[in-house]
Enzyme design. Structure first.
Site, PDB file in Angstrom:
ATOM      1  N   ARG A   1       7.929   0.756  -3.808  1.00  0.00           N
ATOM      2  CA  ARG A   1       8.499   1.790  -4.676  1.00  0.00           C
ATOM      3  C   ARG A   1       9.064   1.236  -5.980  1.00  0.00           C
ATOM      4  NH1 ARG A   1      12.663   4.236  -0.650  1.00  0.00           N
ATOM      5  NH2 ARG A   1      12.542   2.073   0.137  1.00  0.00           N
TER       6      ARG A   1
ATOM      7  N   GLN B   1      -6.993  -0.912   3.390  1.00  0.00           N
ATOM      8  CA  GLN B   1      -6.162  -0.530   4.533  1.00  0.00           C
ATOM      9  C   GLN B   1      -6.763   0.667   5.260  1.00  0.00           C
ATOM     10  OE1 GLN B   1      -2.186   1.575   4.645  1.00  0.00           O
ATOM     11  NE2 GLN B   1      -1.487  -0.520   5.030  1.00  0.00           N
TER      12      GLN B   1
ATOM     13  N   CYS C   1       3.199   3.509   8.438  1.00  0.00           N
ATOM     14  CA  CYS C   1       3.464   4.756   7.722  1.00  0.00           C
ATOM     15  C   CYS C   1       4.368   5.664   8.564  1.00  0.00           C
ATOM     16  CB  CYS C   1       2.165   5.472   7.396  1.00  0.00           C
ATOM     17  SG  CYS C   1       2.427   7.018   6.475  1.00  0.00           S
TER      18      CYS C   1
ATOM     19  N   ALA D   1       0.393   5.510  -0.355  1.00  0.00           N
ATOM     20  CA  ALA D   1      -0.518   6.647  -0.471  1.00  0.00           C
ATOM     21  C   ALA D   1      -0.253   7.395  -1.763  1.00  0.00           C
ATOM     22  CB  ALA D   1      -0.344   7.579   0.726  1.00  0.00           C
TER      23      ALA D   1
ATOM     24  N   PRO E   1       0.840  -1.201   0.000  1.00  0.00           N
ATOM     25  CA  PRO E   1       0.000   0.000   0.000  1.00  0.00           C
ATOM     26  C   PRO E   1       0.876   1.252   0.000  1.00  0.00           C
ATOM     27  CG  PRO E   1       0.086  -0.966   2.192  1.00  0.00           C
ATOM     28  CD  PRO E   1       0.814  -1.909   1.295  1.00  0.00           C
TER      29      PRO E   1
ATOM     30  N   ASP F   1      13.049  -2.481   0.110  1.00  0.00           N
ATOM     31  CA  ASP F   1      14.206  -2.533  -0.797  1.00  0.00           C
ATOM     32  C   ASP F   1      14.194  -3.711  -1.765  1.00  0.00           C
ATOM     33  OD1 ASP F   1      15.054  -0.305   0.567  1.00  0.00           O
ATOM     34  OD2 ASP F   1      16.723  -1.283   1.595  1.00  0.00           O
TER      35      ASP F   1
END
Length: 337
Positions: free
Chosen positions: A225, A70, A100, A18, A16, A202
């Site tokens: 990411r 979530q 978060c 944002a 998840p 990572d």
């Protein structure tokens, strides 16, 4: 891998994020082989549910099951109510955000800030699990501060509360996204729990995916990411884990088709104004590493309409097709991304 009664098609999960893991992005990652995806976090504050942003985040129309919503907050009763609301809205799994690290979230004592108060953590876990009849999962970090990592106690409390699966980012809140993710504690958690453990942090290549699975013993990995502008990473990892071989990187023609399809979905989902603006970051991610991409992005950012933006993307990618270029993940310094 199972989450409650749901058997995932593989052990590759979209993290998840944002502003990123909206319905179009989740569907695209699943198309490229992700076995599961978790929604953007949604506030447990009932007064915010009618906002356009919240309505879009809670839009699961046509999404492949299982649907995971979530929720974030710090009040056990509000989080329990938010869980019931999301299940009524179509969620088949509820995920609690305790990971978060963003300041505006932690300042409200939500996200990873909760890890400072283990009693409250337990109250939240109990309240949410008891509020709904669907599996509840937890996304968290190693702890709030370095030197005070409490993930083992939090994980054991989560299992005792009935949490169905636990995703752990291998950093503390203090780390934010700096330094390297640490996997040793994730391995220790896995050795002490019987519920599925998902390793996060990572994982940006097929080799890294294999290494993290090996080093942690985790049941699954969660990718965030590294999937931005690269949804085919799930295809690449799945192939490598199955065969030990690499797929070739996508060529410009495929990138064009994927990006244009993604833009169409974003424009339809968000509308003219927001669609154009939200698409900018995705276009930047997709084109990073391509020839003259920095120059293209600077001109693309100036486009104020979806039609103009889509035309700019099409023109740029067509200019590269003659070269048959493959995407190369060169390191670029681009503060605008």
């Amino acid at each position: 891998m199972h989450i409650g009664p749901y058997q995932l098609k593989n052990n590759l999960i979209v993290a998840p994020m944002a502003g990123v893991t909206d319905r179009p992005f989740r569907q695209l990652c699943k198309k490229f082989g992700a076995g599961h995806a978790v929604s953007e976090m949604m506030s447990s504050d009932a007064t915010l549910r009618a906002s356009q942003k919240s309505l879009l985040r809670a839009n699961f129309d046509g999404e492949l099951a299982p649907i995971s919503a979530q929720i974030a907050g710090h009040d056990p009763k509000m989080l329990a109510e938010a869980a019931r609301f999301q299940v009524a809205n179509g969620a088949q799994i509820v995920d609690i955000n305790m990971g978060c690290p963003v300041k505006k979230v932690c300042n409200k004592l939500a996200g990873s800030a909760l890890l400072q108060d283990e009693k409250l953590v337990g109250e939240i876990l109990d309240a949410v699990v008891n509020a709904v009849d669907v599996p509840v999962t937890l996304k968290t970090r190693l702890g709030f501060a370095n030197g005070a990592e409490n993930i083992i106690r939090v994980a054991q409390r989560a299992e005792a509360a009935g949490i169905a699966a636990l995703a752990i980012h291998g950093r503390t809140r203090e780390d934010m996204y700096n330094g390297n993710a640490r996997y040793a504690l994730i391995r220790e958690v896995k050795q002490n729990l019987s519920i599925p453990v998902i390793a996060n942090g990572d994982i940006d290549s097929p080799e890294k995916a294999a290494l993290v699975l090996r080093e942690t013993g985790a049941d699954a990995i969660m990718i965030g990411r590294a999937a931005q502008g690269r949804p085919w990473i799930f295809r690449e990892i799945a192939h490598f884990l199955a065969t030990g071989e690499h797929l070739p990187p996508p060529e410009v023609l495929e990138i064009r088709d994927v990006l244009q399809g993604h833009l169409d979905e974003l424009y339809a989902f968000y509308g003219e104004y927001s669609g154009c603006r939200i698409a900018r970051k995705h276009i930047a991610w997709y084109t990073k590493g391509l020839h003259n991409s920095n120059e293209f992005r600077q001109s693309m950012y100036a486009e104020e309409s979806t039609a103009g933006q889509a035309l700019a993307v099409d023109t740029y990618l067509k200019s590269l097709l003659a070269y048959g270029e493959r995407l190369q993940y060169r390191n670029e310094t681009d503060a605008s991304i």
